[in-house]
Scaffold this motif. Structure first.
Motif, short mmCIF file in Angstrom:
data_model
loop_
_atom_site.label_atom_id
_atom_site.label_comp_id
_atom_site.label_asym_id
_atom_site.label_seq_id
_atom_site.Cartn_x
_atom_site.Cartn_y
_atom_site.Cartn_z
N MET A 98 0.83 -1.20 0.00
CA MET A 98 0.00 0.00 0.00
C MET A 98 0.87 1.26 0.00
O MET A 98 0.54 2.24 -0.63
CB MET A 98 -0.92 -0.04 1.23
CG MET A 98 -1.90 1.08 1.23
SD MET A 98 -3.05 0.88 -0.11
CE MET A 98 -4.29 2.02 0.32
N ARG A 99 2.00 1.21 0.71
CA ARG A 99 2.88 2.37 0.78
C ARG A 99 3.48 2.68 -0.59
O ARG A 99 3.61 3.82 -0.98
CB ARG A 99 3.98 2.13 1.80
CG ARG A 99 4.85 3.31 2.06
CD ARG A 99 5.81 3.05 3.18
NE ARG A 99 5.13 2.77 4.43
CZ ARG A 99 4.85 3.68 5.35
NH1 ARG A 99 5.22 4.91 5.16
NH2 ARG A 99 4.23 3.36 6.45
N LYS A 100 3.80 1.64 -1.35
CA LYS A 100 4.36 1.83 -2.69
C LYS A 100 3.32 2.47 -3.61
O LYS A 100 3.64 3.36 -4.40
CB LYS A 100 4.81 0.46 -3.25
CG LYS A 100 5.51 0.55 -4.54
CD LYS A 100 6.91 1.06 -4.34
CE LYS A 100 7.69 0.91 -5.62
NZ LYS A 100 8.95 1.58 -5.58
N PHE A 101 2.08 2.04 -3.50
CA PHE A 101 1.00 2.61 -4.29
C PHE A 101 0.81 4.10 -3.98
O PHE A 101 0.66 4.92 -4.88
CB PHE A 101 -0.30 1.84 -4.04
CG PHE A 101 -1.49 2.43 -4.73
CD1 PHE A 101 -1.64 2.33 -6.10
CD2 PHE A 101 -2.48 3.09 -3.99
CE1 PHE A 101 -2.74 2.88 -6.74
CE2 PHE A 101 -3.57 3.63 -4.62
CZ PHE A 101 -3.70 3.52 -6.00
N ARG A 102 0.84 4.44 -2.69
CA ARG A 102 0.69 5.85 -2.31
C ARG A 102 1.86 6.68 -2.81
O ARG A 102 1.69 7.83 -3.19
CB ARG A 102 0.57 5.97 -0.79
CG ARG A 102 -0.79 5.59 -0.29
CD ARG A 102 -0.98 5.74 1.18
NE ARG A 102 -0.14 6.72 1.81
CZ ARG A 102 0.13 6.75 3.09
NH1 ARG A 102 -0.38 5.82 3.87
NH2 ARG A 102 0.89 7.67 3.61
N SER A 103 3.04 6.11 -2.81
CA SER A 103 4.21 6.83 -3.29
C SER A 103 4.11 7.09 -4.79
O SER A 103 4.37 8.20 -5.26
CB SER A 103 5.47 6.03 -2.97
OG SER A 103 6.59 6.69 -3.49
N ILE A 104 3.71 6.08 -5.55
CA ILE A 104 3.55 6.25 -7.00
C ILE A 104 2.45 7.25 -7.29
O ILE A 104 2.58 8.12 -8.16
CB ILE A 104 3.27 4.89 -7.66
CG1 ILE A 104 4.51 4.01 -7.57
CG2 ILE A 104 2.83 5.05 -9.10
CD1 ILE A 104 4.28 2.58 -7.98
N LEU A 105 1.34 7.15 -6.57
CA LEU A 105 0.22 8.07 -6.77
C LEU A 105 0.62 9.51 -6.44
O LEU A 105 0.20 10.44 -7.13
CB LEU A 105 -0.96 7.63 -5.91
CG LEU A 105 -2.29 8.29 -6.20
CD1 LEU A 105 -2.73 8.00 -7.63
CD2 LEU A 105 -3.34 7.79 -5.24
N SER A 106 1.43 9.70 -5.43
CA SER A 106 1.90 11.05 -5.08
C SER A 106 2.74 11.64 -6.20
O SER A 106 2.59 12.82 -6.53
CB SER A 106 2.71 11.01 -3.80
OG SER A 106 1.92 10.60 -2.73
N HIS A 107 3.60 10.83 -6.80
CA HIS A 107 4.42 11.33 -7.89
C HIS A 107 3.56 11.66 -9.12
O HIS A 107 3.79 12.67 -9.80
CB HIS A 107 5.49 10.31 -8.26
CG HIS A 107 6.61 10.26 -7.27
ND1 HIS A 107 6.57 9.46 -6.17
CD2 HIS A 107 7.77 10.94 -7.22
CE1 HIS A 107 7.68 9.62 -5.47
NE2 HIS A 107 8.43 10.52 -6.08
N ILE A 108 2.56 10.84 -9.39
CA ILE A 108 1.66 11.11 -10.52
C ILE A 108 0.88 12.40 -10.28
O ILE A 108 0.70 13.21 -11.20
CB ILE A 108 0.72 9.92 -10.75
CG1 ILE A 108 1.53 8.74 -11.29
CG2 ILE A 108 -0.40 10.27 -11.71
CD1 ILE A 108 0.75 7.44 -11.37
N CYS A 109 0.44 12.62 -9.05
CA CYS A 109 -0.29 13.85 -8.72
C CYS A 109 0.60 15.08 -8.90
O CYS A 109 0.15 16.12 -9.38
CB CYS A 109 -0.81 13.80 -7.30
SG CYS A 109 -2.20 12.69 -7.09
N LEU A 110 1.87 14.97 -8.54
CA LEU A 110 2.80 16.08 -8.75
C LEU A 110 2.95 16.39 -10.24
O LEU A 110 2.96 17.57 -10.64
CB LEU A 110 4.17 15.74 -8.16
CG LEU A 110 4.35 15.98 -6.68
CD1 LEU A 110 5.68 15.41 -6.22
CD2 LEU A 110 4.26 17.44 -6.36
#
Length: 65
Positions: free
Chosen positions: A1-13
């Motif tokens: 789940m942490r990896k998914f949130r990290s990828i999603l944060s980069h996509i949002c940026l």
């Protein structure tokens, strides 16, 4: 789940950078009509700023672990 949130944060940026670029392009050349309403420009800027703040906080939190 942490990896998914990290990828999603980069996509949002990345997407917020695209939206900010559209706002800047609209300011320099309003005849292209990227954003036609002043209210929508304000909401997009506020959205981008909050997404950037949240993404940076999430990425910084993930780097601690």
């Amino acid at each position: 789940m942490r990896k998914f949130r990290s990828i999603l944060s980069h996509i949002c940026l990345i997407f917020s950078g695209v939206f900010i670029t559209l706002v800047i392009l609209n300011l320099y050349n309003p005849t292209m009509g990227f954003l036609t309403s002043t209210v929508s420009v304000v909401y997009i800027i506020l959205y981008c700023l909050t997404v950037i703040a949240l993404s940076v906080a999430t990425v910084a939190d993930n780097r601690r672990y």
